[in-house]
Design a protein around this motif. Structure first.
Motif, PDB file in Angstrom:
ATOM      1  N   THR A 188      26.755  23.534  10.932  1.00  0.00           N
ATOM      2  CA  THR A 188      26.572  23.332  12.367  1.00  0.00           C
ATOM      3  C   THR A 188      27.843  22.728  12.951  1.00  0.00           C
ATOM      4  N   ASP A 189      27.842  22.581  14.282  1.00  0.00           N
ATOM      5  CA  ASP A 189      29.062  22.120  14.961  1.00  0.00           C
ATOM      6  C   ASP A 189      29.217  20.603  14.900  1.00  0.00           C
ATOM      7  N   TYR A 190      28.305  19.845  15.518  1.00  0.00           N
ATOM      8  CA  TYR A 190      28.539  18.415  15.690  1.00  0.00           C
ATOM      9  C   TYR A 190      27.435  17.520  15.136  1.00  0.00           C
ATOM     10  N   TYR A 191      26.256  18.080  14.865  1.00  0.00           N
ATOM     11  CA  TYR A 191      25.131  17.238  14.480  1.00  0.00           C
ATOM     12  C   TYR A 191      24.420  17.839  13.271  1.00  0.00           C
ATOM     13  N   ASP A 192      23.615  16.953  12.614  1.00  0.00           N
ATOM     14  CA  ASP A 192      22.907  17.389  11.412  1.00  0.00           C
ATOM     15  C   ASP A 192      21.709  18.263  11.797  1.00  0.00           C
ATOM     16  N   LEU A 193      21.063  18.854  10.774  1.00  0.00           N
ATOM     17  CA  LEU A 193      19.950  19.774  10.989  1.00  0.00           C
ATOM     18  C   LEU A 193      19.079  19.773   9.741  1.00  0.00           C
ATOM     19  N   GLY A 194      17.764  19.847   9.944  1.00  0.00           N
ATOM     20  CA  GLY A 194      16.854  19.921   8.811  1.00  0.00           C
ATOM     21  C   GLY A 194      16.850  21.312   8.185  1.00  0.00           C
ATOM     22  N   PHE A 195      16.666  21.363   6.851  1.00  0.00           N
ATOM     23  CA  PHE A 195      16.640  22.651   6.147  1.00  0.00           C
ATOM     24  C   PHE A 195      15.648  22.584   5.003  1.00  0.00           C
ATOM     25  N   GLY A 196      14.913  23.699   4.820  1.00  0.00           N
ATOM     26  CA  GLY A 196      14.000  23.844   3.702  1.00  0.00           C
ATOM     27  C   GLY A 196      13.855  25.310   3.336  1.00  0.00           C
ATOM     28  N   LEU A 197      13.421  25.569   2.099  1.00  0.00           N
ATOM     29  CA  LEU A 197      13.292  26.939   1.593  1.00  0.00           C
ATOM     30  C   LEU A 197      11.885  27.148   1.043  1.00  0.00           C
ATOM     31  N   TYR A 198      11.259  28.276   1.444  1.00  0.00           N
ATOM     32  CA  TYR A 198       9.913  28.613   0.992  1.00  0.00           C
ATOM     33  C   TYR A 198       9.896  30.084   0.562  1.00  0.00           C
ATOM     34  N   PHE A 199       8.870  30.424  -0.236  1.00  0.00           N
ATOM     35  CA  PHE A 199       8.722  31.811  -0.699  1.00  0.00           C
ATOM     36  C   PHE A 199       7.305  32.278  -0.399  1.00  0.00           C
ATOM     37  N   GLU A 200       7.203  33.362   0.340  1.00  0.00           N
ATOM     38  CA  GLU A 200       5.921  33.931   0.750  1.00  0.00           C
ATOM     39  C   GLU A 200       5.620  35.155  -0.107  1.00  0.00           C
ATOM     40  N   TRP A 201       4.463  35.140  -0.785  1.00  0.00           N
ATOM     41  CA  TRP A 201       4.095  36.222  -1.703  1.00  0.00           C
ATOM     42  C   TRP A 201       3.478  37.374  -0.904  1.00  0.00           C
ATOM     43  N   THR A 202       4.341  38.125  -0.260  1.00  0.00           N
ATOM     44  CA  THR A 202       3.916  39.298   0.488  1.00  0.00           C
ATOM     45  C   THR A 202       4.994  40.358   0.374  1.00  0.00           C
ATOM     46  N   ILE A 203       4.619  41.611   0.518  1.00  0.00           N
ATOM     47  CA  ILE A 203       5.569  42.726   0.418  1.00  0.00           C
ATOM     48  C   ILE A 203       5.939  43.155   1.831  1.00  0.00           C
ATOM     49  N   SER A 204       7.215  43.036   2.166  1.00  0.00           N
ATOM     50  CA  SER A 204       7.691  43.403   3.494  1.00  0.00           C
ATOM     51  C   SER A 204       7.873  44.925   3.577  1.00  0.00           C
TER      52      SER A 204
ATOM     53  N   LYS B 164       8.483  39.918  -6.012  1.00  0.00           N
ATOM     54  CA  LYS B 164       8.624  40.558  -4.719  1.00  0.00           C
ATOM     55  C   LYS B 164       7.971  39.692  -3.650  1.00  0.00           C
ATOM     56  N   GLY B 165       8.670  39.485  -2.543  1.00  0.00           N
ATOM     57  CA  GLY B 165       8.146  38.664  -1.465  1.00  0.00           C
ATOM     58  C   GLY B 165       9.188  38.477  -0.387  1.00  0.00           C
ATOM     59  N   VAL B 166       9.000  37.415   0.386  1.00  0.00           N
ATOM     60  CA  VAL B 166       9.888  37.122   1.514  1.00  0.00           C
ATOM     61  C   VAL B 166      10.299  35.653   1.435  1.00  0.00           C
ATOM     62  N   TYR B 167      11.617  35.384   1.467  1.00  0.00           N
ATOM     63  CA  TYR B 167      12.117  34.029   1.538  1.00  0.00           C
ATOM     64  C   TYR B 167      12.079  33.547   2.988  1.00  0.00           C
ATOM     65  N   LEU B 168      11.667  32.297   3.188  1.00  0.00           N
ATOM     66  CA  LEU B 168      11.629  31.679   4.511  1.00  0.00           C
ATOM     67  C   LEU B 168      12.643  30.543   4.532  1.00  0.00           C
ATOM     68  N   LEU B 169      13.747  30.730   5.256  1.00  0.00           N
ATOM     69  CA  LEU B 169      14.753  29.692   5.437  1.00  0.00           C
ATOM     70  C   LEU B 169      14.453  28.986   6.753  1.00  0.00           C
ATOM     71  N   LYS B 170      13.973  27.736   6.667  1.00  0.00           N
ATOM     72  CA  LYS B 170      13.544  26.996   7.855  1.00  0.00           C
ATOM     73  C   LYS B 170      14.634  26.003   8.253  1.00  0.00           C
ATOM     74  N   PHE B 171      15.091  26.109   9.503  1.00  0.00           N
ATOM     75  CA  PHE B 171      16.068  25.202  10.081  1.00  0.00           C
ATOM     76  C   PHE B 171      15.344  24.371  11.151  1.00  0.00           C
TER      77      PHE B 171
END
Length: 475
Positions: A367-383, A448-455
């Motif tokens: 990011t530019d000037y400030y911090d940010l929350g981050f987390g990673l999740y995995f959803e068991w679904t086929i896109s 197989k699934g979908v990664y969720l990158l949460k900011f």
């Protein structure tokens, strides 16, 4: 007095070739005017020196002169007399001869030199001015960055101090009744001594609590490092197993080709037996094979049902930080789709489906000037597709969802999550100092699934954050 062949005019910043070209242009412009009067010998020498500078030594196999061409014969003899004269020396003698037959050339040369020097000085001054302005801008930007860093450090210290006070006040409220009872036993009928003892006990308890928190953080970091080493070791082991399986597969293919020939011989013998009347045995064998195939299909279906009920385990993700945040942002700016503005109180979710040709997912963000929350999740679904999508949600949306969950009847059960696919947490959401370093990481596909990158910017009431990110997969 004629100048010797070793003489040379002051060319200044010009090369011999540049001065030679200038002399040719000067001769072309002045020839036939009163400024220059060439004799027969000078004209032949100018022609011969020009050919020597362009072609080099005279070559009889390439140049032929007519029988009646007297001028050509004189020039050929003169060209032969130059022998192995270098091209640079031929150009120099050409310039000296032009300067000799026309003294105006020297003034023309000096004027041209001054123009070139003036142009060079002008360019140098422009470059110096640009360099000076660039240095001033860099100093100004550096000063602004230092002020921003100083302000962020002060704000960070204030936040830490506020957090420490809040933690200490909460601990004091919890421990005050116990410490008061202990102080009354130690100093009965002495309120001042009791208060001093309670304050001393509360400070000691607070220091012990903070030391325990720091130790837990250190232990968590060590566990992450151990998980990273274990992941690398598992990847290396998996690569070795893949190589061994490939070798075994190659051996099995060789054996199957040999067995195929023996099977063909067996089929020929069975056909001869059937011709002799052994049809009953073949019917029994066919029935047995059908029964065995049916049992195998039922076993496969049972195994598939068990696989659907039990999800495979998820390995830990690996994370690291880099200092090249400026270069990273510049590279991401070339792709506008990889820059997102996360508004105040918002949470941005980047959905990345697993790729059929991939084995690992990699991510990088800053990011530019400030911090940010981050987390990673995995959803068991086929896109249905491999496209990466971005979803923005407000913190009020989460609060409304929590209120609706609170209104549900506990006897009827929660039916809101029945249709939602299962989702596992890989990295919990924490605030990251991604304005100071590039945060990067990777994770091995669990399936197989979908990664969720949460900011997550839900904690910020006023500030929006500019996010630079990049996501890709590897085989």
């Amino acid at each position: 007095m004629e100048k010797s062949t070793n003489e040379k005019l002051d060319y200044g910043i010009m090369s011999v070739e540049d001065v030679y070209k200038l002399a040719r242009e000067f001769l072309k412009a002045k020839e036939g005017t009163k400024a220059i009067n060439l004799s027969y010998e000078d004209r032949n020498m100018i022609n011969v020196l020009s050919k020597q500078a362009f072609f080099g030594k005279f070559d009889e196999t390439k140049i032929k002169v007519g029988f009646l061409d007297l001028v050509g014969k004189d020039r050929v003899q003169l060209w032969k007399s130059l022998a192995n004269l270098s091209k640079e020396e031929a150009m120099n003698r050409y310039v000296l001869l032009i300067n000799k037959v026309c003294p105006l050339f020297y003034a023309h040369l000096e004027a041209h030199k001054r123009n070139l020097e003036d142009e060079k000085n002008r360019i140098r001054l422009i470059e110096e001015e640009q360099r000076r302005q660039k240095e001033m801008m860099e100093q100004k930007e550096k000063k602004l960055r230092e002020e921003d860093l100083k302000l962020m450090e002060e704000n960070k210290k204030k936040r830490e101090e506020i957090q420490r006070k809040q933690i200490q006040e909460a601990l004091n409220q919890q421990t005050y009744p116990h410490f008061k009872a202990y102080a009354e036993q130690q100093h009965p009928n002495n309120a001042q001594a009791q208060e001093e003892l309670i304050k001393q006990l509360q400070e000691q308890h607070f220091e012990q609590y903070m030391n325990q928190v720091y130790q837990q953080q250190l232990l968590h970091q060590q566990q992450q490092a151990e998980q990273l080493r274990a992941l690398k070791k598992a990847q290396k082991k998996q690569e070795q197993q893949t190589e061994e399986e490939f070798k075994k597969l190659h051996i099995n293919e060789t054996e199957s080709s040999i067995n195929h020939e023996s099977v063909n011989m067996t089929l020929v013998s069975e056909k001869s037996d059937q011709a002799n009347g052994n049809r009953d045995n073949s019917d029994v064998a066919n029935n047995a094979s059908l029964i065995s195939k049916k049992e195998e299909n039922e076993e496969d279906n049972n195994e598939e049902d068990e696989d659907e009920e039990e999800l495979p385990p998820i390995s830990a993700a690996s994370m690291l930080t880099r200092k090249d945040i400026k270069e990273f942002k510049e590279s991401v700016r070339r792709d506008n789709d990889a820059i997102i503005k996360v508004g105040s109180g918002e949470t941005v979710t980047v959905r990345v489906p697993t790729h059929e040709d991939g084995r690992l997912i990699f991510w990088e963000f800053a990011t530019d000037y400030y911090d940010l929350g981050f987390g990673l999740y995995f959803e068991w679904t086929i896109s249905p597709s491999n496209n990466v999508t971005v979803h923005v949600s407000d913190s009020s949306d989460d609060e409304e969802g929590e209120e609706e969950e609170g209104k549900q009847d506990p006897e009827k059960g929660d039916k809101s999550n029945e249709n939602k696919p299962p989702c596992d947490e890989i990295i919990p959401i924490f605030r990251r100092d991604c304005h100071e370093e590039v945060y990067a990481g990777s994770h091995l596909y669990p399936g197989k699934g979908v990664y969720l990158l949460k900011f997550d910017n839900s904690y910020s009431l006023w500030r929006s954050k500019t996010l630079y990110y990049r996501v890709y997969y590897s085989k």
